[in-house]
Design an enzyme around this catalytic site. Sequence first.
Site, PDB file in Angstrom:
ATOM      1  N   SER A  66      13.076   5.237 -40.109  1.00 42.38           N
ATOM      2  CA  SER A  66      12.428   5.347 -41.418  1.00 42.38           C
ATOM      3  C   SER A  66      11.507   6.557 -41.479  1.00 42.38           C
ATOM      4  O   SER A  66      11.104   6.992 -42.567  1.00 42.38           O
ATOM      5  CB  SER A  66      11.628   4.076 -41.721  1.00 42.38           C
ATOM      6  OG  SER A  66      10.568   3.926 -40.792  1.00 42.38           O
ATOM      7  N   LYS A 119      14.675   4.990 -29.428  1.00 44.70           N
ATOM      8  CA  LYS A 119      13.217   5.092 -29.416  1.00 44.70           C
ATOM      9  C   LYS A 119      12.796   5.912 -28.187  1.00 44.70           C
ATOM     10  O   LYS A 119      13.554   6.765 -27.718  1.00 44.70           O
ATOM     11  CB  LYS A 119      12.600   3.696 -29.400  1.00 44.70           C
ATOM     12  CG  LYS A 119      12.917   2.870 -30.639  1.00 44.70           C
ATOM     13  CD  LYS A 119      12.125   3.326 -31.847  1.00 44.70           C
ATOM     14  CE  LYS A 119      12.266   2.363 -33.016  1.00 44.70           C
ATOM     15  NZ  LYS A 119      11.399   2.735 -34.151  1.00 44.70           N
ATOM     16  N   LYS A 150      -0.070   6.328 -24.568  1.00 41.22           N
ATOM     17  CA  LYS A 150       0.573   6.830 -25.785  1.00 41.22           C
ATOM     18  C   LYS A 150      -0.031   6.207 -27.032  1.00 41.22           C
ATOM     19  O   LYS A 150      -0.220   6.882 -28.046  1.00 41.22           O
ATOM     20  CB  LYS A 150       2.069   6.549 -25.713  1.00 41.22           C
ATOM     21  CG  LYS A 150       2.873   7.018 -26.922  1.00 41.22           C
ATOM     22  CD  LYS A 150       4.356   6.739 -26.718  1.00 41.22           C
ATOM     23  CE  LYS A 150       5.170   7.080 -27.952  1.00 41.22           C
ATOM     24  NZ  LYS A 150       5.229   8.518 -28.236  1.00 41.22           N
ATOM     25  N   ASP A 185       9.962  -2.660 -33.696  1.00 38.30           N
ATOM     26  CA  ASP A 185       9.033  -2.283 -32.636  1.00 38.30           C
ATOM     27  C   ASP A 185       8.503  -3.501 -31.886  1.00 38.30           C
ATOM     28  O   ASP A 185       7.984  -3.370 -30.772  1.00 38.30           O
ATOM     29  CB  ASP A 185       7.853  -1.485 -33.209  1.00 38.30           C
ATOM     30  CG  ASP A 185       8.168  -0.003 -33.335  1.00 38.30           C
ATOM     31  OD1 ASP A 185       9.230   0.430 -32.833  1.00 38.30           O
ATOM     32  OD2 ASP A 185       7.366   0.732 -33.935  1.00 38.30           O
ATOM     33  N   ARG A 188      15.472   0.899 -25.747  1.00 38.83           N
ATOM     34  CA  ARG A 188      14.635  -0.280 -25.531  1.00 38.83           C
ATOM     35  C   ARG A 188      15.456  -1.551 -25.348  1.00 38.83           C
ATOM     36  O   ARG A 188      15.062  -2.452 -24.605  1.00 38.83           O
ATOM     37  CB  ARG A 188      13.652  -0.452 -26.691  1.00 38.83           C
ATOM     38  CG  ARG A 188      12.488   0.497 -26.623  1.00 38.83           C
ATOM     39  CD  ARG A 188      11.488   0.267 -27.728  1.00 38.83           C
ATOM     40  NE  ARG A 188      10.391   1.223 -27.611  1.00 38.83           N
ATOM     41  CZ  ARG A 188       9.566   1.543 -28.581  1.00 38.83           C
ATOM     42  NH1 ARG A 188       9.734   1.002 -29.786  1.00 38.83           N
ATOM     43  NH2 ARG A 188       8.603   2.413 -28.384  1.00 38.83           N
ATOM     44  N   SER A 220       0.805   4.309 -36.634  1.00 38.53           N
ATOM     45  CA  SER A 220       1.593   4.728 -37.792  1.00 38.53           C
ATOM     46  C   SER A 220       0.697   5.169 -38.946  1.00 38.53           C
ATOM     47  O   SER A 220       0.958   6.178 -39.615  1.00 38.53           O
ATOM     48  CB  SER A 220       2.500   3.592 -38.252  1.00 38.53           C
ATOM     49  OG  SER A 220       3.398   3.214 -37.238  1.00 38.53           O
ATOM     50  N   ASN A 275      18.682   0.391 -33.800  1.00 36.17           N
ATOM     51  CA  ASN A 275      17.823   1.579 -33.825  1.00 36.17           C
ATOM     52  C   ASN A 275      16.865   1.638 -32.640  1.00 36.17           C
ATOM     53  O   ASN A 275      16.330   2.704 -32.320  1.00 36.17           O
ATOM     54  CB  ASN A 275      17.026   1.645 -35.130  1.00 36.17           C
ATOM     55  CG  ASN A 275      15.958   0.576 -35.229  1.00 36.17           C
ATOM     56  OD1 ASN A 275      16.242  -0.610 -35.049  1.00 36.17           O
ATOM     57  ND2 ASN A 275      14.736   0.985 -35.512  1.00 36.17           N
TER      58      ASN A 275
END
Length: 419
Positions: A156, A325, A401, A298, A329, A11, A321
């Site tokens: 976000s 993803k 990733k 996460d 998930r 991030s 949320n």
Amino acid sequence: MPVVDIPGSKSITARALFLAAAADGVTTLRRPLRSDDTEGFAEGLTRLGYRVGRSPDAWQIDGRPEGPAVAEADVYCRDGATTARFLPTLAAAGHGSFRFDASPQMRRRPLLPLTQALRDLGVDLRHEEAEGHHPLRIEASGVEGGEVVLDAGQSSQYLTALLLLGPLTRKGLRIRVTDLVSAPYVEITIAMMREFGVEVLREGDGRVYVVPPGGYRATTYGIEPDASTASYFFAAAAVTGGEVTVPGLGTGALQGDLGFVDVLRRMGAEVETDAHGTRVRGTGELRGLTVNMRDISDTMPTLAAIAPFASGPVRIEDVGNTRVKECDRLEACAEGLRRLGVEVATGDDWIEIRPSDVPGATPVTGTEIKSYGDHRIVMSFAVTGLRVPGISFDDPGCVRKTFPGFHEAFAALRAQLPE
């Protein structure tokens, strides 16, 4: 006592690349994450005409406050959500014709709240196939700025993209947010913008963000370790009764996902955090709990992966949320646990996992976990594998990733933890 060197934050690296590209001057990023996502971001910048110089421990970026150096570009964003959301926003502030596309996995993920906000600001943006999804094309002529309303209840990153754009507009931005998930990620953005010379103000009830025009200044910026990635190693200590220290993630850390250790503390682990790092020690006890993980979603898969070893049910709430993803998930975690023989219930935004180490519970047995190409599913169930022999994955390599060396690092840790 195992000390684990966690790679740089995904991030923070993505935000730093945007800020460096937009800044006036040459920025040096120290210890950036090198993974498929961040390499894809850097490659996208190169396609847009920015110079990105790489050495083993640092990247240098020549900033262009005026925007991309090319008048036309076709950018492939791979699987990276930050790449797919931040780079079109950066390009909109320049001048030219820019097309963005992404992998089938990223094409499925939503963009519409962000792209609609950009349109509301006057950006000429068109989705070429499904509305609100990649691929998209921008005919950029700079952004005037002004006031915009944004729903960031899915991600976000929509708000972060607009905040990062603000100083590149002619008038600045005033962003009114109607809903927001994963708020700590926005605080990361604001703190990093400050380091590049921009102060974001908040008004009213805190849902109005005011970003001044004027651009960014170049700097040298160090990338802290990835707190989401650290969660797997902290969880490994808690579930085995071992001990793990992660240097560089201490009391001054920017990332909200370090709050995962507070969840482990509530479950019975010992946690110490100081200016230099964080240490987690398992005590042989993992208590069940109910926890709201909206702000650290996460790490929801990490908690789900160790939940079967708690003494009572683990209920994780307000994580709707996570369904949008890299995969759904919440359902991917539920499916993996059920394959192992764990009793699981789910709702729109919650999951509840029943303990497996209690009388009458179905024995947990190893099996192949379906990853859906999601790095966090694989890394989370690797922690489960510390207690359940025979777990394998259909796509173990998808960890590239965010952490290409994950399996090697986790195997090295495993050798140092109690059996």
